[in-house]
Structure formats: C-alpha cells, structure tokens
Motif scaffolding. Structure first.
Motif, PDB file in Angstrom:
ATOM      1  N   SER A   1       2.678  -2.303   0.136  1.00 21.06           N
ATOM      2  CA  SER A   1       2.302  -2.775  -1.201  1.00 21.06           C
ATOM      3  C   SER A   1       2.415  -4.290  -1.292  1.00 21.06           C
ATOM      4  CB  SER A   1       3.184  -2.121  -2.266  1.00 21.06           C
ATOM      5  OG  SER A   1       2.922  -0.748  -2.379  1.00 21.06           O
TER       6      SER A   1
ATOM      7  N   HIS B   1       5.271  -1.006  -7.687  1.00 16.77           N
ATOM      8  CA  HIS B   1       5.563  -0.047  -6.619  1.00 16.77           C
ATOM      9  C   HIS B   1       6.471  -0.670  -5.559  1.00 16.77           C
ATOM     10  CE1 HIS B   1       4.803   3.644  -4.366  1.00 16.77           C
ATOM     11  NE2 HIS B   1       4.795   2.891  -3.286  1.00 16.77           N
TER      12      HIS B   1
ATOM     13  N   ARG C   1       0.397  -3.239 -10.670  1.00 14.85           N
ATOM     14  CA  ARG C   1       0.901  -1.914 -10.307  1.00 14.85           C
ATOM     15  C   ARG C   1       1.434  -1.879  -8.865  1.00 14.85           C
ATOM     16  NH1 ARG C   1       2.678   0.103 -14.698  1.00 14.85           N
ATOM     17  NH2 ARG C   1       1.234   1.324 -15.976  1.00 14.85           N
TER      18      ARG C   1
ATOM     19  N   THR D   1       3.945   5.621 -10.824  1.00 16.65           N
ATOM     20  CA  THR D   1       4.543   5.264  -9.542  1.00 16.65           C
ATOM     21  C   THR D   1       6.050   5.399  -9.507  1.00 16.65           C
ATOM     22  OG1 THR D   1       4.522   3.576  -7.807  1.00 16.65           O
ATOM     23  CG2 THR D   1       4.823   2.796 -10.061  1.00 16.65           C
TER      24      THR D   1
ATOM     25  N   GLY E   1       6.391   0.543   0.384  1.00 22.45           N
ATOM     26  CA  GLY E   1       6.761  -0.634  -0.390  1.00 22.45           C
ATOM     27  C   GLY E   1       6.366  -1.912   0.321  1.00 22.45           C
TER      28      GLY E   1
ATOM     29  N   ALA F   1       3.036   8.130  -4.677  1.00 22.94           N
ATOM     30  CA  ALA F   1       2.169   7.361  -5.569  1.00 22.94           C
ATOM     31  C   ALA F   1       1.311   6.349  -4.824  1.00 22.94           C
ATOM     32  CB  ALA F   1       3.014   6.633  -6.620  1.00 22.94           C
ATOM     33  N   PHE F   2       1.704   5.979  -3.609  1.00 28.23           N
ATOM     34  CA  PHE F   2       1.013   4.880  -2.939  1.00 28.23           C
ATOM     35  C   PHE F   2      -0.424   5.193  -2.520  1.00 28.23           C
ATOM     36  CE2 PHE F   2      -0.169   2.444   0.847  1.00 28.23           C
ATOM     37  CZ  PHE F   2      -0.212   1.182   0.270  1.00 28.23           C
TER      38      PHE F   2
ATOM     39  N   SER G   1      10.459   3.933  -7.058  1.00 28.41           N
ATOM     40  CA  SER G   1       9.074   4.187  -6.665  1.00 28.41           C
ATOM     41  C   SER G   1       9.016   5.350  -5.685  1.00 28.41           C
ATOM     42  CB  SER G   1       8.468   2.941  -6.011  1.00 28.41           C
ATOM     43  OG  SER G   1       8.329   1.890  -6.941  1.00 28.41           O
TER      44      SER G   1
END
Length: 300
Positions: free
Chosen positions: A180, A275, A271, A13, A177, A285-286, A281
């Motif tokens: 997340s 992130h 994880r 990430t 973000g 990757a999300f 980050s």
C-alpha cells in the motif's frame, strides 16, 4: 454486561471493534427509561437502540459534539438525518456516548444513490465553517482519528505521508501494508494541481447510508473533512469499487463532477494510506484497493 461484536469494517479496510452495552448512568442521563438496549452493529458505529433513540460510543469527543450540533439544524433535500438527543443537562456526549434519533434502514449496494446523496449533502454543508479540530495534526500516541487525519493529508501534501512520519507513525509490518505504501508513492506522482474549493464534507459515506425501501436515504452521523465536495464523492466511489461489488461503470457515470480523475486519485491514495497506517487493517481488504487502483489509472 453484553458486548456487541461485528465483522463489519470502517471504510471497508479496518476491522470493527466490539461495543460494550451502554452503562446505566449514561442511559439515565439521556432520559431513557424502561427499555432494554438492543445492538445495531457497525451501521451505527456499534450503537444500541433503546426505543426511538440510539446510543453510540464515540471515538472523538470534539467530532461527536460537532456532528451533533450540525445535525440538530441541518436540512438536506431528500435525506433523513438522525437528530441528536441531548442529555437531561443539555450535553451531546456523556461519558463517551452520544444519543440520536433512530433512522430505519440498512446499507445497500445502491452506489449511485449514495453519490447523488453526497452531492446534495455537500451543497448543504458548503456554508459550514471549518472546525478547529480539522486543523490539528495527528499526535502520538496514535488514536483512530490520528490515523485518518494523517492518511487524509497524505493524499494532498507534497511528500506523501510526511505528516504521518513526522508524528511518529510506525511502518507497516504486513506485506499488503508495505505494498500500500508503495502504491501511495507511485500514485502520488500522477497528481496534478486542482482548483476545486475545500469545504466541510462527510468523508465516510460508503456503508453508512441507510436505505429503507422507497424512503429517502438516511444518515446517522457526519464524519468531517475539509476537502472538495467531489473528493468526498470520490471516496464513496473508491470504497464501493473496492469493497461494495460496484460495477466498473460507476467511475464513468460521475465523470461530470469537478476534476473527477484527480479527486478519485486522491480518494484512492487516502484509502491506501489508511490501509498502510491503521493497526487493524485487514489483508482481505487490499485486493479491492489494488483493483480500484488499476481502474483509476485508466482515466488519468
């Protein structure tokens, strides 16, 4: 001066940072002569190979010295461990660099083998004592290690991210973000008490286990956490599902591990918290994390 640049990631990430070629005084202090450094990339934390030795930059002196001391004598069945190379005056770390024996291989999508290695490794590390630095909270100004400490605690503390906020962690600005963080809060409500004992584990196996044909897999470093062994296996599975193109069946193939659904849940929260908290980050990757969250919810 040469600079190594890589598009690889830390735990999938976080964008990997360039590594400058090791300075000559570091090379000399480790007793290396008459060989030019060649870059190895993220597989060795931005390390440079000099013959049979690899010089790698360290993010945290205490953790690097601890890992070197442990790997100096640790024996793990069916694992090739990089052994530390001490400097001419006996140090493990010199001016922010460590030296290790070169272990041939590269990461491959052999995810079940990584989980199997995880269990063998942690059977061997179960007897290790908890290092003092694993008790220390994150502190400002934040370094990489503080982000991972705060994210780890977020998965276990009663109020997720309380430690991070108490240490002054900035709120994420990106949309992924923020999402997340919302997922962390939602998933935290699904946690149940667990009884598996904490021990010393390697919490970053995905993308760092080195394979070379039929040889035993290799490990170049140990990233220490004080958590149950099945949690560390869960982190490897979460990473493989999120960024390693692992098949969905990977989750079920290891469901005999202790408290597996709850360990996967906490690994996923960890994880997601990384992130959300880490300034490097990447938005790419999300989607993998979101997909893994859907899979983990199905087994809770």
């Amino acid at each position: 001066m040469r600079v190594l640049r890589s598009a690889a990631a830390i735990g999938g990430t976080v964008a990997f940072v360039s590594s400058v070629e090791p300075p000559q005084h570091v090379i000399s202090t480790f007793g290396l002569r008459d060989v030019d450094p060649s870059p190895l990339g993220a597989d060795w934390d931005g390390g440079w190979r000099l013959g049979d030795v690899v010089l790698s930059p360290v993010a945290d002196h205490a953790r690097a010295a601890w890992s070197a001391k442990v790997r100096e004598t640790l024996s793990v069945d069916g694992v090739r461990l990089a052994r530390p190379v001490r400097s001419t005056d006996g140090r493990y770390v010199v001016s922010g660099w460590r030296a290790d024996t070169f272990v041939a291989g590269e990461p491959e999508p052999r995810h079940d083998e990584v989980v199997s290695l995880s269990m063998r490794l942690h059977a061997a590390t179960a007897q290790l004592e908890r290092p003092r630095f694993l008790v220390q909270p994150p502190v400002a100004p934040w370094a990489d290690v503080d982000v991972f400490v705060a994210a780890d605690r977020a998965a276990w503390e009663a109020v997720p991210l309380r430690t991070a906020r108490g240490a002054g962690a900035p709120e994420p600005l990106s949309s992924d973000g923020k999402t997340s963080l919302e997922l962390v809060k939602q998933l935290a409500t699904l946690r149940k008490p667990v009884e598996s004992p904490d021990q010393l584990v390697h919490g970053d196996l995905f993308g760092t286990v080195l394979f070379s044909g039929s040889d035993a897999p290799g490990i170049s470093d140990i990233t220490p956490y004080w958590r149950p062994a099945s949690w560390a296996a869960g982190v490897a599975v979460v990473d493989a599902l999120s960024w390693g193109d692992a098949d969905d069946g990977l989750v079920g193939r290891w469901d005999d591990l202790p408290e597996w659904p709850q360990m996967l849940l906490r690994a996923l929260i960890f994880r997601l918290a990384v992130h959300a908290l880490h300034p490097r980050s990447t938005s790419e990757a999300f989607p993998g994390l979101a997909r893994t969250a859907d899979l983990v919810r199905l087994i809770l």
